[in-house]
Design a protein around this motif. Structure first.
Motif, PDB file in Angstrom:
ATOM      1  N   THR A   1      47.588 -20.659 -41.061  1.00 16.89           N
ATOM      2  CA  THR A   1      46.974 -20.983 -39.728  1.00 16.89           C
ATOM      3  C   THR A   1      47.639 -21.921 -39.000  1.00 16.89           C
ATOM      4  O   THR A   1      47.818 -21.801 -37.824  1.00 16.89           O
ATOM      5  CB  THR A   1      45.516 -21.259 -39.659  1.00 16.89           C
ATOM      6  OG1 THR A   1      45.342 -22.227 -40.715  1.00 16.89           O
ATOM      7  CG2 THR A   1      44.687 -19.770 -40.131  1.00 16.89           C
ATOM      8  N   TYR A   2      48.112 -23.111 -39.872  1.00 12.48           N
ATOM      9  CA  TYR A   2      48.784 -23.843 -39.131  1.00 12.48           C
ATOM     10  C   TYR A   2      50.264 -23.490 -38.831  1.00 12.48           C
ATOM     11  O   TYR A   2      50.587 -23.924 -37.512  1.00 12.48           O
ATOM     12  CB  TYR A   2      48.902 -25.215 -40.017  1.00 12.48           C
ATOM     13  CG  TYR A   2      49.981 -26.332 -39.229  1.00 12.48           C
ATOM     14  CD1 TYR A   2      49.483 -27.061 -38.242  1.00 12.48           C
ATOM     15  CD2 TYR A   2      51.270 -26.748 -39.745  1.00 12.48           C
ATOM     16  CE1 TYR A   2      50.240 -28.017 -37.531  1.00 12.48           C
ATOM     17  CE2 TYR A   2      52.199 -27.664 -38.817  1.00 12.48           C
ATOM     18  CZ  TYR A   2      51.576 -28.205 -37.866  1.00 12.48           C
ATOM     19  OH  TYR A   2      52.247 -28.995 -37.456  1.00 12.48           O
TER      20      TYR A   2
ATOM     21  N   ARG B   1      50.214 -32.312 -33.704  1.00  8.03           N
ATOM     22  CA  ARG B   1      49.366 -32.256 -34.743  1.00  8.03           C
ATOM     23  C   ARG B   1      48.495 -33.570 -35.195  1.00  8.03           C
ATOM     24  O   ARG B   1      47.499 -33.555 -35.597  1.00  8.03           O
ATOM     25  CB  ARG B   1      50.389 -32.319 -36.007  1.00  8.03           C
ATOM     26  CG  ARG B   1      50.035 -32.404 -37.411  1.00  8.03           C
ATOM     27  CD  ARG B   1      50.967 -31.734 -38.327  1.00  8.03           C
ATOM     28  NE  ARG B   1      51.947 -32.793 -38.569  1.00  8.03           N
ATOM     29  CZ  ARG B   1      52.263 -33.712 -39.226  1.00  8.03           C
ATOM     30  NH1 ARG B   1      51.112 -34.341 -40.090  1.00  8.03           N
ATOM     31  NH2 ARG B   1      53.130 -34.453 -39.303  1.00  8.03           N
TER      32      ARG B   1
ATOM     33  N   ILE C   1      42.593 -23.462 -37.341  1.00  9.67           N
ATOM     34  CA  ILE C   1      43.161 -24.314 -38.286  1.00  9.67           C
ATOM     35  C   ILE C   1      41.773 -25.077 -38.985  1.00  9.67           C
ATOM     36  O   ILE C   1      42.143 -25.503 -40.241  1.00  9.67           O
ATOM     37  CB  ILE C   1      44.059 -25.317 -37.640  1.00  9.67           C
ATOM     38  CG1 ILE C   1      45.376 -24.841 -37.146  1.00  9.67           C
ATOM     39  CG2 ILE C   1      44.240 -26.604 -38.398  1.00  9.67           C
ATOM     40  CD1 ILE C   1      45.949 -25.854 -36.241  1.00  9.67           C
TER      41      ILE C   1
ATOM     42  N   ILE D   1      45.661 -32.245 -41.501  1.00  9.60           N
ATOM     43  CA  ILE D   1      46.255 -30.731 -41.542  1.00  9.60           C
ATOM     44  C   ILE D   1      46.955 -30.330 -42.630  1.00  9.60           C
ATOM     45  O   ILE D   1      47.754 -31.005 -43.153  1.00  9.60           O
ATOM     46  CB  ILE D   1      46.764 -30.334 -40.242  1.00  9.60           C
ATOM     47  CG1 ILE D   1      45.983 -30.467 -38.837  1.00  9.60           C
ATOM     48  CG2 ILE D   1      47.412 -28.857 -40.203  1.00  9.60           C
ATOM     49  CD1 ILE D   1      46.658 -30.380 -37.844  1.00  9.60           C
TER      50      ILE D   1
END
Length: 281
Positions: free
Chosen positions: A199-200, A182, A272, A193
């Motif tokens: 989406t993550y 990440r 993402i 993020i």
């Protein structure tokens, strides 16, 4: 049943045929001393301290404030009921010791952040929910304010105690790897993020499966050459980011990540991107 040793008002040690047992229950040792009979009506928990560092647990029971011990046992009992699974006895040592330390830091206004908190939340969802419940109980009972990451810390202890051979380093490994991936995406794009986005979560789930396949020596996902070529061209930045992550995984895990898997990683990275928050990293 006779008391062999009093640990505190709520915990004693008995000895039957040379085997020690730790018995716990509210007020079970209040006003009691060695060789007094045990009141069966006050027995709430009983176990044989056969795990490593059992002597440490006895020491914790004699030196840790009763309010911390009581909260730890409440959390363990609640968690066993919610998860419908018994814990390794070592949880009575690890969680109690951890909570004592966490509360002490909170009372001294010292905050220790857990950079793996988000990964733990997503990896160990059921345990994390219990951890959040536990934090609320601790704050209400002791009138302290714990950092938000404390739910993740407790969750990790609970997950670890569900294993046949508890090992905190093993429990942390996957969370550490996912956290690093990440951070690599955030560094590559210079943005943060949003870890609560769907989406993550899809990327996270995909990479969790990839790491599991690598650990088990299984083949990773395959991708058609035409589609892979299109991904490289259409999502060039995401593919370069995925290549960087794959190279890091290869070095870290002493494995090979094929281009087809890099392609799938790139697709997830691209998905993402619309959810990334602008920030200065």
């Amino acid at each position: 049943m006779i008391i062999h040793k009093v640990l505190n008002n709520n915990a004693i040690v008995t000895k039957e045929q040379g085997q020690e047992r730790i018995i716990m229950g509210p007020g079970i040792a209040f006003g009691k001393k060695k060789k007094d009979p045990v009141d069966p009506s006050k027995i709430e928990k009983m176990f044989i301290p056969s795990f490593e560092n059992a002597e440490l647990f006895k020491e914790i029971l004699t030196t840790t404030p009763l309010e911390i011990i009581d909260l730890s046992e409440q959390i363990i009992s609640y968690a066993e009921g919610e998860l419908q699974t018994p814990f390794h006895d070592y949880i009575h040592v690890s969680l109690t010791d951890h909570l004592a330390h966490a509360v002490r830091l909170a009372r001294e206004n010292l905050v220790v952040h857990n950079r793996l908190a988000e990964e733990i939340r997503l990896l160990y969802t059921a345990e994390y929910k219990i951890g959040a419940w536990a934090v609320a109980q601790i704050e209400q009972t002791l009138a302290v304010v714990l950092p938000k990451e404390e739910a993740a810390n407790i969750a990790l202890h609970l997950f670890n105690a569900r294993q046949q051979h508890p090992n905190m380093a093993t429990a942390l490994q996957t969370a550490t790897l996912l956290n690093e991936l990440r951070e690599q995406i955030e560094s590559f794009f210079g943005q943060t993020i949003e870890t609560t986005s769907m989406t993550y979560y899809r990327f996270f789930t995909h990479m969790k499966l990839v790491l599991a396949r690598i650990e088990q020596g299984q083949t990773l996902h395959d991708m058609d050459d035409v589609i892979l070529s299109a991904v490289k061209t259409r999502y060039a930045d995401a593919f370069r980011c995925a290549e960087s992550m794959a190279a890091w995984l290869e070095q870290e895990l002493k494995t090979t990540v094929p281009d087809s898997e890099v392609g799938y990683m790139a697709l997830h990275v691209e998905r993402i991107r619309p959810d990334l928050e602008r920030s200065e990293l």
